[in-house]
Write a protein that holds these residues in place. Structure first.
Motif, PDB file in Angstrom:
ATOM      1  N   VAL A 302       0.836  -1.202   0.000  1.00  0.00           N
ATOM      2  CA  VAL A 302       0.000   0.000   0.000  1.00  0.00           C
ATOM      3  C   VAL A 302       0.872   1.254   0.000  1.00  0.00           C
ATOM      4  O   VAL A 302       0.473   2.298  -0.467  1.00  0.00           O
ATOM      5  CB  VAL A 302      -1.001  -0.020   1.181  1.00  0.00           C
ATOM      6  N   GLY A 305      -0.932   5.503   3.750  1.00  0.00           N
ATOM      7  CA  GLY A 305      -2.383   5.564   3.952  1.00  0.00           C
ATOM      8  C   GLY A 305      -2.930   6.948   3.689  1.00  0.00           C
ATOM      9  O   GLY A 305      -4.102   7.209   3.952  1.00  0.00           O
ATOM     10  N   SER A 319      -6.485   5.686  -0.506  1.00  0.00           N
ATOM     11  CA  SER A 319      -6.563   4.726   0.604  1.00  0.00           C
ATOM     12  C   SER A 319      -7.976   4.132   0.664  1.00  0.00           C
ATOM     13  O   SER A 319      -8.149   2.953   0.966  1.00  0.00           O
ATOM     14  CB  SER A 319      -6.179   5.386   1.926  1.00  0.00           C
ATOM     15  N   TYR A 322      -8.263   1.351  -1.785  1.00  0.00           N
ATOM     16  CA  TYR A 322      -7.524   0.179  -1.278  1.00  0.00           C
ATOM     17  C   TYR A 322      -8.396  -0.583  -0.268  1.00  0.00           C
ATOM     18  O   TYR A 322      -8.563  -1.797  -0.365  1.00  0.00           O
ATOM     19  CB  TYR A 322      -6.214   0.645  -0.629  1.00  0.00           C
ATOM     20  N   ASP A 356      -2.272   8.841   9.095  1.00  0.00           N
ATOM     21  CA  ASP A 356      -3.227   8.217   8.161  1.00  0.00           C
ATOM     22  C   ASP A 356      -2.773   6.797   7.792  1.00  0.00           C
ATOM     23  O   ASP A 356      -3.589   5.894   7.596  1.00  0.00           O
ATOM     24  CB  ASP A 356      -3.354   9.065   6.877  1.00  0.00           C
ATOM     25  N   THR A 357      -1.459   6.615   7.697  1.00  0.00           N
ATOM     26  CA  THR A 357      -0.947   5.265   7.423  1.00  0.00           C
ATOM     27  C   THR A 357      -1.268   4.346   8.607  1.00  0.00           C
ATOM     28  O   THR A 357      -1.702   3.202   8.422  1.00  0.00           O
ATOM     29  CB  THR A 357       0.582   5.320   7.172  1.00  0.00           C
ATOM     30  N   LEU A 360      -4.833   3.362   8.395  1.00  0.00           N
ATOM     31  CA  LEU A 360      -5.092   2.353   7.371  1.00  0.00           C
ATOM     32  C   LEU A 360      -4.670   0.960   7.850  1.00  0.00           C
ATOM     33  O   LEU A 360      -5.340  -0.036   7.587  1.00  0.00           O
ATOM     34  CB  LEU A 360      -4.340   2.720   6.071  1.00  0.00           C
TER      35      LEU A 360
END
Ligand code: SAM
Ligand code: SF4
Length: 476
Positions: A302, A305, A319, A322, A356-357, A360
């Protein structure tokens, strides 16, 4: 005495970046009779770094060397030819190779006839070639990713006491019928395509490996069938973006068609790597839902995110897209294990974007991840982006991310406690000679007590305890 060059042809990253639209040639590989026997009575050792693509190339180069008469040895001191197959993906991979070349110099002093070769992705970079020529005059043979099939010629030049340097900055062709010495007796890599056209802004691969080019379905299907006939239990289909398979062939045959065809072959396990979230689609999900020999595991990098970071990485998905695709996959293949790759501290990544990652990761609950600190690669767009983070801040992000990934990896392993799982037995555990080791269908490493005769077989094992890095089981 300073050696002359028999061939001297350097790379050009600018040329490697271009996609000229030249048609891919499929070439039937054959060793020229003049080279047969040049390795008789001689030995070789290939040291491989980096991804499965390099492992696959090393298998082919071993095949070529053995066809020339060379015999493989395990120790450097016993080898007449030592070849380093290198990786350029991050700076630390490159630094390691220069360390190795410095170390090997001492062996060459003891054995002046030793031929030292270096190949792989690092050789596609102009700056690396200049550095090797300046700092490592003891290297005799240098070649790139596009010309492993010319190894016989380069060795013949080296045996005549000359050097060779040949790195082609081209889009690339496909060679079929290259002899292959596979390292593992039950598991095999099968290249389904070469190169990459994605040009993610951080990545050097499209420059080092040429354009995306797919092998013909019949060649892949025949290879997998032959491996099945030889008793192989698992194949892993390889490509930088396997979901783009077939797009260049113009025969209306895609990756999901390939999976459906391979699903009919009597080989117990099929895996594939690497998928790309933009191209991973419903038809691939449907093919994975067929089950059988298609394993319930997906590795889908990924990278980030955060949508703004993904955009600057040129990843071409959000994201949200995904997460939506993974939710569909989880519905269609219940219990599937999902793993990923993530880069932290991409140039300009703010703390919020990093968070944000983390969000996710919570949304997907990855059961494993390869995590990296961004490493600038000369010639790629992101290498010019400003990156104000300190080294400590970058490391802190990696540590924070790894902690979370480890929690979900453990959670993903715990779900198997008390279950009976199918295991392909790889061999004896590296840490305990009384234990066997292997992988479950969900790609979980599992150790258990059992007789050596089970190596290479698929057996049922009851999971007794789960840890972050492995499961512990008992033979059923
Ligand atoms: N084609 C695959 C893909 O798109 O995921 C694999 C590419 S690469 C061999 C494996 C991983 O290395 C990537 O997924 C990415 O996370 C990481 N990587 C690539 N370039 C990098 C860079 N410049 N710095 C840090 N990590 C990088
Ligand atoms: Fe590199 Fe992106 Fe291609 Fe993967 S898809 S090899 S990360 S350019």
């Amino acid at each position: 005495m300073k050696k002359e060059y028999g061939i001297n042809n350097k790379p050009d990253l600018n040329l490697a970046r271009k996609r000229l639209g030249r048609e891919t040639k499929i070439i039937d590989f054959k060793i020229d009779d003049v080279y047969l026997g040049i390795g008789d009575g001689k030995t070789y050792l290939i040291k491989t770094y980096g991804c499965q693509g390099n492992l696959s190339d090393s298998g082919k180069m071993s095949g070529i060397l053995e066809a020339l008469g060379f015999t493989r040895v395990e120790e450097e001191i016993d080898a007449d030819f030592i070849l380093f197959n290198t990786c350029a993906i991050r700076e630390n991979a490159e630094n390691r190779i220069f360390g190795e070349l410095g170390r090997i110099k001492k062996i060459k002093k003891q054995k002046p006839d030793l031929i030292i070769g270096i190949c792989g992705c690092m050789m596609q970079e102009e700056a690396t070639i200049e550095k090797i020529q300046k700092k490592c005059p003891h290297v005799d043979v240098i070649f790139g990713t596009h010309n492993i099939v010319k190894l016989p010629e380069y060795l013949s030049i080296a045996l005549n006491n000359k050097k060779s340097l040949e790195v082609m900055s081209i889009e690339g062709d496909i060679y079929e019928n290259v002899p292959n010495v596979r390292d593992h007796p039950y598991k095999a890599w099968v290249d389904i395509m070469y190169g990459c056209d994605e040009f993610c802004t951080y990545c050097i691969v499209p420059y080092t490996r040429g354009k995306e080019r797919s092998r013909m379905p019949k060649d892949i299907i025949n290879e997998v069938q032959q491996l099945a006939d030889l008793g192989y239990k698992e194949v892993t289909l390889l490509g930088q973006n396997v979901d783009a398979y077939g797009k260049d062939l113009n025969i209306n045959y895609t990756f999901s068609d390939l999976l459906v065809d391979l699903n009919k072959i009597n080989i117990p396990r099929i895996r594939f790597t690497t998928s790309h979230p933009r191209d991973f689609d419903d038809t691939t999900i449907a093919a994975m839902a067929l089950g059988g020999n298609i394993m319930p595991h997906l590795h889908l990098p990924v990278q980030s995110g955060n949508d703004e970071v993904l955009k600057r990485m040129n990843r071409k998905y959000t994201s949200g897209e995904y997460i939506e695709k993974m939710n569909k996959l989880k519905e269609s293949v219940p219990g599937i294990s999902i793993t990923t790759d993530i880069i932290v501290a991409f140039p300009g990544e703010t703390e919020e974007q990093f968070q944000d990652t983390m969000k996710l990761v919570d949304a997907i609950e990855f059961e494993g991840a390869f995590t990296f600190i961004y490493s600038p690669r000369i010639g790629t767009p992101a290498a010019k982006y400003p990156n104000p983070l300190t080294e400590d801040e970058k490391k802190q992000r990696l540590l924070t991310l790894n902690k979370k990934i480890n929690e979900y990896t453990l959670k993903g392993n715990k779900r198997f406690e008390g279950e009976i799982v199918e295991v392909l037995v790889d061999g004896i555990s590296k840490t305990d000679a009384d234990m066997l080791t292997g992988y479950t269908r969900h790609n979980k490493l599992i150790n258990f007590k059992g007789p050596k005769e089970l190596i290479g077989q698929i057996v049922s094992v009851k999971v007794k305890r789960s840890f972050t890095w492995h499961l512990l089981g008992e033979l059923e």
